[in-house]
Motif scaffolding. Sequence first.
Motif, PDB file in Angstrom:
ATOM      1  N   PRO A 248       3.090  -4.340   9.791  1.00  0.00           N
ATOM      2  CA  PRO A 248       2.292  -4.681  10.970  1.00  0.00           C
ATOM      3  C   PRO A 248       1.951  -3.425  11.775  1.00  0.00           C
ATOM      4  O   PRO A 248       2.578  -2.364  11.594  1.00  0.00           O
ATOM      5  CB  PRO A 248       3.220  -5.605  11.772  1.00  0.00           C
ATOM      6  N   GLU A 249       0.970  -3.533  12.644  1.00  0.00           N
ATOM      7  CA  GLU A 249       0.607  -2.393  13.479  1.00  0.00           C
ATOM      8  C   GLU A 249       1.833  -1.900  14.243  1.00  0.00           C
ATOM      9  O   GLU A 249       2.554  -2.673  14.864  1.00  0.00           O
ATOM     10  CB  GLU A 249      -0.499  -2.784  14.467  1.00  0.00           C
ATOM     11  N   GLY A 250       2.103  -0.588  14.155  1.00  0.00           N
ATOM     12  CA  GLY A 250       3.219   0.010  14.876  1.00  0.00           C
ATOM     13  C   GLY A 250       4.575  -0.172  14.228  1.00  0.00           C
ATOM     14  O   GLY A 250       5.596   0.129  14.850  1.00  0.00           O
ATOM     15  N   PHE A 251       4.635  -0.629  12.971  1.00  0.00           N
ATOM     16  CA  PHE A 251       5.927  -0.878  12.336  1.00  0.00           C
ATOM     17  C   PHE A 251       6.707   0.414  12.136  1.00  0.00           C
ATOM     18  O   PHE A 251       6.148   1.512  12.080  1.00  0.00           O
ATOM     19  CB  PHE A 251       5.735  -1.594  10.995  1.00  0.00           C
ATOM     20  N   ASP A 252       8.029   0.289  12.050  1.00  0.00           N
ATOM     21  CA  ASP A 252       8.925   1.421  11.805  1.00  0.00           C
ATOM     22  C   ASP A 252       9.258   1.454  10.326  1.00  0.00           C
ATOM     23  O   ASP A 252       9.837   0.504   9.785  1.00  0.00           O
ATOM     24  CB  ASP A 252      10.193   1.261  12.649  1.00  0.00           C
ATOM     25  N   ALA A 253       8.900   2.527   9.648  1.00  0.00           N
ATOM     26  CA  ALA A 253       9.150   2.629   8.207  1.00  0.00           C
ATOM     27  C   ALA A 253      10.627   2.487   7.884  1.00  0.00           C
ATOM     28  O   ALA A 253      10.997   1.986   6.813  1.00  0.00           O
ATOM     29  CB  ALA A 253       8.615   3.954   7.682  1.00  0.00           C
ATOM     30  N   GLY A 254      11.497   2.897   8.797  1.00  0.00           N
ATOM     31  CA  GLY A 254      12.932   2.814   8.557  1.00  0.00           C
ATOM     32  C   GLY A 254      13.464   1.402   8.517  1.00  0.00           C
ATOM     33  O   GLY A 254      14.581   1.165   8.041  1.00  0.00           O
ATOM     34  N   ASP A 255      12.679   0.428   9.019  1.00  0.00           N
ATOM     35  CA  ASP A 255      13.108  -0.972   8.997  1.00  0.00           C
ATOM     36  C   ASP A 255      12.806  -1.648   7.659  1.00  0.00           C
ATOM     37  O   ASP A 255      13.235  -2.777   7.427  1.00  0.00           O
ATOM     38  CB  ASP A 255      12.420  -1.751  10.124  1.00  0.00           C
ATOM     39  N   ASP A 256      12.040  -0.969   6.805  1.00  0.00           N
ATOM     40  CA  ASP A 256      11.696  -1.500   5.488  1.00  0.00           C
ATOM     41  C   ASP A 256      12.712  -0.980   4.474  1.00  0.00           C
ATOM     42  O   ASP A 256      13.095   0.195   4.529  1.00  0.00           O
ATOM     43  CB  ASP A 256      10.285  -1.034   5.122  1.00  0.00           C
ATOM     44  N   PRO A 257      13.171  -1.829   3.541  1.00  0.00           N
ATOM     45  CA  PRO A 257      14.166  -1.348   2.560  1.00  0.00           C
ATOM     46  C   PRO A 257      13.706  -0.121   1.790  1.00  0.00           C
ATOM     47  O   PRO A 257      14.476   0.834   1.616  1.00  0.00           O
ATOM     48  CB  PRO A 257      14.357  -2.560   1.643  1.00  0.00           C
ATOM     49  N   LEU A 258      12.445  -0.123   1.324  1.00  0.00           N
ATOM     50  CA  LEU A 258      11.944   1.043   0.608  1.00  0.00           C
ATOM     51  C   LEU A 258      11.810   2.224   1.559  1.00  0.00           C
ATOM     52  O   LEU A 258      12.193   3.345   1.225  1.00  0.00           O
ATOM     53  CB  LEU A 258      10.597   0.728  -0.044  1.00  0.00           C
ATOM     54  N   GLY A 259      11.271   1.978   2.750  1.00  0.00           N
ATOM     55  CA  GLY A 259      11.114   3.055   3.717  1.00  0.00           C
ATOM     56  C   GLY A 259      12.439   3.693   4.081  1.00  0.00           C
ATOM     57  O   GLY A 259      12.559   4.925   4.181  1.00  0.00           O
TER      58      GLY A 259
END
Length: 347
Positions: free
Chosen positions: A159-170
């Motif tokens: 989503p707009e403004g998402f934090d890559a660190g909150d994604d398992p791959l990220g």
Amino acid sequence: MRLMPADVRRIPLGSRVVVRWRLAEPEAATAATLTDSVGVLSSRDEEHLVVETSRGPVRIALASVTTAKEVPPKPSRRGAPHLALSIEDLQRVMVPAWGAVERDTLGEWVLRASAGYTQRGNSVVPVGSPGLPLETAVEEVEAWYAARQLPAKFALAGPEGFDAGDDPLGSLLVARGYVVGSRTLNLTASREVIAAADPGGPAVTLGEELTGPWLETYRRTRATVPGATEAVLRGSPRVLFGSITPGGGLSQQLGLRAADAAGTTPIALARLGIGAGWGGLGAVWTDPAYRGRGLAAHLTAALAGALRAEGVSLMHLQVEHDNAPAIRLYRRLGFAVHSSYAYLTQG
């Protein structure tokens, strides 16, 4: 549903399609001689293709196909059609709109390499399953890019403004030293909304060929890589190149510089890559001397109008999140933010 006389042999496997084909015998109940099959184009050989429909696979003789076209994925949420697609499905839709010198897959992930020309042309679209444990998949990707003397790069969406660190791959990539950058907004719109927003202006040239003047002007807008640039620009299932060129009495209308007034060098450019049932706008540029005259808006609207002949009703584009002038332009035309992505690049 409007169908176009597309050559089904040119539609990429894995695309969602509607294929109209002749029946060997008329239907007993209706006497119909034609039928439509809607689903995923799963395989194709010299004589047949297979469409995976909701009722199972349908095997169709190529000789019986009358028309075919790519269609967008099914909506996954309520709202306007251009906003109703899931974030993952929009990422899939955007893949064919920008070319690449080389493409490969790892499970459902798409890997692209183009000798370093553009981040989109040299990155992974990690949508769906790679078919391997996540860390193993990342190692496979890193080896693939290392073999091409490129750093591994992932286009991670959210989503707009998402934090890559909150994604398992990220989170995994950040832990491996990847750098997060180039945050980008995905904007979408209805073709008709954009076409209707045309402010008017000089004649627009649209064509399927990458011409010398178009390419030479494009090279002024960014660093290019001979050979790779041409392959990327031509590398969509269908492409339209748009431009506005001096001539036709434009000198007074645009206040052209004397050096430009008699020339054939474009003063505004745009490219539309057509695939997966959508039109993807890109490479929009106006000569700095002629900005503020509505040329980019006029050119964008002209390309939107050209999509009518393609039977395509939805558009997307990508713009960096801090490019305020471009975002204002596209919002005025009728584009809305759908989602975003960031590039995570191997450190």
